[in-house]
Design a protein around this motif. Structure first.
Motif, PDB file in Angstrom:
ATOM      1  N   SER A   1       0.861  -1.179   0.000  1.00 27.29           N
ATOM      2  CA  SER A   1       0.000   0.000   0.000  1.00 27.29           C
ATOM      3  C   SER A   1       0.897   1.229   0.000  1.00 27.29           C
ATOM      4  O   SER A   1       1.835   1.306   0.800  1.00 27.29           O
ATOM      5  CB  SER A   1      -0.911   0.001   1.230  1.00 27.29           C
ATOM      6  N   THR A   2       0.643   2.177  -0.880  1.00 30.43           N
ATOM      7  CA  THR A   2       1.464   3.392  -0.914  1.00 30.43           C
ATOM      8  C   THR A   2       1.336   4.163   0.397  1.00 30.43           C
ATOM      9  O   THR A   2       2.306   4.761   0.863  1.00 30.43           O
ATOM     10  CB  THR A   2       1.086   4.288  -2.104  1.00 30.43           C
ATOM     11  N   ASN A   3       0.160   4.149   1.020  1.00 30.63           N
ATOM     12  CA  ASN A   3       0.006   4.784   2.331  1.00 30.63           C
ATOM     13  C   ASN A   3       0.906   4.112   3.370  1.00 30.63           C
ATOM     14  O   ASN A   3       1.595   4.780   4.146  1.00 30.63           O
ATOM     15  CB  ASN A   3      -1.450   4.709   2.794  1.00 30.63           C
TER      16      ASN A   3
ATOM     17  N   TYR B   1      -2.049   4.655  -8.705  1.00 31.82           N
ATOM     18  CA  TYR B   1      -2.058   4.506  -7.254  1.00 31.82           C
ATOM     19  C   TYR B   1      -0.938   5.363  -6.685  1.00 31.82           C
ATOM     20  O   TYR B   1       0.233   5.128  -6.982  1.00 31.82           O
ATOM     21  CB  TYR B   1      -1.866   3.040  -6.855  1.00 31.82           C
ATOM     22  N   LEU B   2      -1.307   6.344  -5.878  1.00 33.02           N
ATOM     23  CA  LEU B   2      -0.277   7.224  -5.324  1.00 33.02           C
ATOM     24  C   LEU B   2      -0.676   7.730  -3.953  1.00 33.02           C
ATOM     25  O   LEU B   2      -1.864   7.777  -3.604  1.00 33.02           O
ATOM     26  CB  LEU B   2       0.014   8.388  -6.266  1.00 33.02           C
ATOM     27  N   SER B   3       0.332   8.128  -3.169  1.00 32.13           N
ATOM     28  CA  SER B   3       0.116   8.736  -1.861  1.00 32.13           C
ATOM     29  C   SER B   3       1.066   9.912  -1.691  1.00 32.13           C
ATOM     30  O   SER B   3       2.209   9.878  -2.155  1.00 32.13           O
ATOM     31  CB  SER B   3       0.345   7.731  -0.722  1.00 32.13           C
TER      32      SER B   3
ATOM     33  N   LEU C   1       4.356   6.757  -6.027  1.00 35.27           N
ATOM     34  CA  LEU C   1       3.450   6.133  -6.977  1.00 35.27           C
ATOM     35  C   LEU C   1       3.860   4.677  -7.171  1.00 35.27           C
ATOM     36  O   LEU C   1       5.047   4.350  -7.094  1.00 35.27           O
ATOM     37  CB  LEU C   1       3.476   6.842  -8.331  1.00 35.27           C
ATOM     38  N   ALA C   2       2.883   3.821  -7.425  1.00 35.29           N
ATOM     39  CA  ALA C   2       3.173   2.404  -7.633  1.00 35.29           C
ATOM     40  C   ALA C   2       2.411   1.877  -8.838  1.00 35.29           C
ATOM     41  O   ALA C   2       1.276   2.296  -9.109  1.00 35.29           O
ATOM     42  CB  ALA C   2       2.811   1.594  -6.394  1.00 35.29           C
ATOM     43  N   GLU C   3       3.047   0.946  -9.564  1.00 38.63           N
ATOM     44  CA  GLU C   3       2.373   0.287 -10.684  1.00 38.63           C
ATOM     45  C   GLU C   3       1.284  -0.668 -10.189  1.00 38.63           C
ATOM     46  O   GLU C   3       0.307  -0.928 -10.887  1.00 38.63           O
ATOM     47  CB  GLU C   3       3.394  -0.495 -11.513  1.00 38.63           C
ATOM     48  N   GLU C   4       1.464  -1.180  -8.950  1.00 37.04           N
ATOM     49  CA  GLU C   4       0.534  -2.170  -8.414  1.00 37.04           C
ATOM     50  C   GLU C   4       0.577  -2.135  -6.901  1.00 37.04           C
ATOM     51  O   GLU C   4       1.615  -1.868  -6.295  1.00 37.04           O
ATOM     52  CB  GLU C   4       0.932  -3.563  -8.911  1.00 37.04           C
TER      53      GLU C   4
END
Length: 338
Positions: free
Chosen positions: A92-94, A136-138, A112-115
């Motif tokens: 989880s980016t968080n 998906y980003l935090s 940011l993440a691809e997955e």
């Protein structure tokens, strides 16, 4: 920044132009061999780079792959200086940013993440985050405000996301109170804001704002449990060049424009304008998933209400069937459209 990143930025910012290996090497003060290696790496990543004798290299097409260098450079050109990090896969980016905080991270930054293998939403729900289908980003932030004011970052984020998606596709994007972004009658985005406050100072020590945006419909569709409500910006078979990088830049640009003026609420009227619950009849649900009840004698259960408006604290103003008017907090209830 790696040599590969620098080569990509040069070719991306000069679309339609050829650059010889020697010219690129001279610009970057590196060897031609390192340029050749960088180009091979970019081609392996999916970038369509053509090499023509006596002309050099030209970027024909960029894949929809996240690039920290591209995002950071584009933000700098807009006057936004923010540390950008990209990961292939995280739980989880968080979660990752909260681990950074525990390790002493003090900078404002975006991850940011691809997955995501364990993407999270509000109230402990999961957020479906497969590879290649979403953004998906935090953001890790350190606003000089109290916890109550900090909750408005969720509202700010929803507006920034709606404007960013709308700017990319040119279609109207709406918001369902409090933090769900909707397109064509489906939810395409969710937001989770977490943080820690100092009890002594009464201020936030940090905030992590996470957002997921469904860009492509997954092959085979969404899981059955969310299929009725979940939507995507594009169907899975429509490939969009460099979409996630472009959308990231647009979202972060809108977000930071509002955040730099925070706690001013310049985004609030935009939020109200995009809300589609005002004037509608809704069913009010408690965190446990059950309708709201009241133990007052002579008062009917307050399960249904008409939405009258949204106040400056983003509370929902509702009128129950018995005529009672109340302001509802998102921390206490959620709503379902009737």
């Amino acid at each position: 920044m790696t040599i590969k990143d620098q080569v990509l930025l040069l070719l991306e910012s000069h679309r339609g132009e050829f650059f010889s290996g020697q010219e690129i090497a001279d610009r970057l003060s590196v060897t031609r061999a390192s340029i050749w290696k960088a180009v091979k790496g970019l081609v392996k990543d999916g970038y369509a780079i053509e090499a023509v004798n006596n002309k050099g290299y030209i970027l024909q097409k960029a894949p929809d792959v996240l690039s920290a260098a591209f995002i950071e450079q584009q933000l700098k050109e807009r006057g936004i200086h923010l540390t950008v990090q990209v990961e292939k896969k995280v739980d989880s980016t968080n979660n990752v940013l909260k681990q950074y905080v525990a390790g002493g991270e003090k900078r404002d930054m975006v991850l940011l993440a691809e997955e995501q293998s364990a993407g999270r939403g509000r109230r402990g729900r999961s957020f479906y985050s497969p590879e290649g289908t979403g953004l998906y980003l935090s953001l890790l932030l350190h606003p000089d405000v109290g916890p109550e004011e900090g909750t408005m970052l969720t509202t700010l984020t929803a507006v920034a996301a709606a404007k960013a998606v709308e700017g990319i596709i040119g279609e109207s994007v709406q918001i369902k109170w409090v933090n769900d972004v909707w397109l064509r009658g489906k939810k395409i985005s969710g937001i989770l804001t977490e943080g820690s406050a100092s009890l002594e100072e009464g201020k936030l020590e940090y905030v992590v704002v996470g957002i997921g945006i469904n860009l492509y419909e997954p092959a085979g569709g969404f899981p059955e449990e969310i299929r009725e409500v979940a939507g995507a910006v594009f169907t899975h078979d429509i490939s969009q060049e460099n979409l996630r990088n472009r959308l990231s830049v647009e979202f972060l640009s809108h977000f930071m424009a509002y955040y730099q003026a925070f706690p001013a609420r310049d985004y609030l009227e935009e939020y109200r304008r995009r809300s589609f619950v005002v004037g509608k009849r809704v069913r009010i649900i408690t965190p446990g998933g059950k309708p709201q009840k009241t133990e007052d004698k002579g008062v009917s259960d307050r399960e249904y209400a008409e939405v009258l408006g949204i106040d400056d604290a983003c509370h929902l103003k509702v009128r129950y069937d018995d005529g009672t008017i109340e302001f509802l907090s998102s921390g206490e209830i959620s709503i379902k459209m009737e």
